[in-house]
Design a protein around this motif. Structure first.
Motif, PDB file in Angstrom:
ATOM      1  N   PRO A   1      -1.198   5.924   4.844  1.00  0.00           N
ATOM      2  CA  PRO A   1      -1.523   5.134   3.652  1.00  0.00           C
ATOM      3  C   PRO A   1      -2.405   5.918   2.683  1.00  0.00           C
ATOM      4  O   PRO A   1      -3.234   6.728   3.093  1.00  0.00           O
ATOM      5  CB  PRO A   1      -2.300   3.938   4.207  1.00  0.00           C
ATOM      6  CG  PRO A   1      -2.193   4.005   5.676  1.00  0.00           C
ATOM      7  CD  PRO A   1      -1.714   5.357   6.065  1.00  0.00           C
TER       8      PRO A   1
ATOM      9  N   VAL B   1      -5.945   1.878  -0.380  1.00  0.00           N
ATOM     10  CA  VAL B   1      -6.542   1.076   0.697  1.00  0.00           C
ATOM     11  C   VAL B   1      -7.942   0.634   0.297  1.00  0.00           C
ATOM     12  O   VAL B   1      -8.298  -0.545   0.444  1.00  0.00           O
ATOM     13  CB  VAL B   1      -6.584   1.873   2.021  1.00  0.00           C
ATOM     14  CG1 VAL B   1      -7.433   1.173   3.062  1.00  0.00           C
ATOM     15  CG2 VAL B   1      -5.182   2.105   2.539  1.00  0.00           C
TER      16      VAL B   1
ATOM     17  N   ALA C   1      -2.914  -0.515   6.492  1.00  0.00           N
ATOM     18  CA  ALA C   1      -3.674   0.715   6.285  1.00  0.00           C
ATOM     19  C   ALA C   1      -3.639   1.620   7.508  1.00  0.00           C
ATOM     20  O   ALA C   1      -4.193   2.713   7.492  1.00  0.00           O
ATOM     21  CB  ALA C   1      -5.120   0.387   5.934  1.00  0.00           C
TER      22      ALA C   1
ATOM     23  N   ILE D   1       0.857  -1.181   0.000  1.00  0.00           N
ATOM     24  CA  ILE D   1       0.000   0.000   0.000  1.00  0.00           C
ATOM     25  C   ILE D   1       0.894   1.232   0.000  1.00  0.00           C
ATOM     26  O   ILE D   1       1.720   1.393   0.902  1.00  0.00           O
ATOM     27  CB  ILE D   1      -0.941  -0.006   1.216  1.00  0.00           C
ATOM     28  CG1 ILE D   1      -1.875  -1.206   1.138  1.00  0.00           C
ATOM     29  CG2 ILE D   1      -1.722   1.287   1.309  1.00  0.00           C
ATOM     30  CD1 ILE D   1      -2.764  -1.398   2.325  1.00  0.00           C
TER      31      ILE D   1
END
Length: 146
Positions: free
Chosen positions: A90, A95, A126, A82
């Protein structure tokens, strides 16, 4: 490896703290004064709660690591990376694109610990630690039941 060293150092420091507080608690209890006895009891109860919390976190970490090693040996760990912003947060769009796949896998096999663990890793990546821990706890529970 540095994480394990950090955990070990923190655990040793907490144990040292618990021993020192326990010593003070006994000294308060031996005074015979009602207020000192109440403080002594509090100084015994609070470190017990701390020891329980430490043990709980260490066991959680060991069980989660065990499941991670199993998935790694099966070559079944998530491969997605990510992207993060310069601040370390993030990327929300990335995400949002990753989660449906992991949620669908959990919904397709709700009694299999592997999708739950991967969902937990996705949450952790995340930055959602609370949901990550819940998902990994569910994976641990399901693995123990199987």
């Amino acid at each position: 490896m540095t994480t394990r060293i950090g955990v070990a150092v923190m655990a040793v420091l907490l144990v040292l703290y618990l021993v020192l507080v326990g010593d003070r608690a006994v000294k308060f209890l031996l005074t015979g004064e009602p207020v000192a006895i109440a403080i002594g009891v509090a100084l015994i109860v609070l470190p017990l709660i701390g020891a329980w919390a430490l043990a709980r976190e260490l066991f959680f970490g060991m069980r989660a690591e065990k499941l991670g090693r199993i998935l790694e040996s099966e070559n079944a760990l998530p491969a997605e990376e990510i992207p993060v912003s310069p601040s370390g947060r993030p990327d929300r769009d990335a995400v949002d694109a990753v989660f449906p796949h992991y949620r669908a896998a959990v919904e397709a096999a709700p009694n299999d610990w592997r999708p739950w663990y991967r969902l937990g890793l996705a949450y952790d990546g995340a930055g959602d630690r609370r949901r990550a821990r819940q998902a990994i706890r569910e994976a641990i529970r399901l693995h123990a039941d199987s």
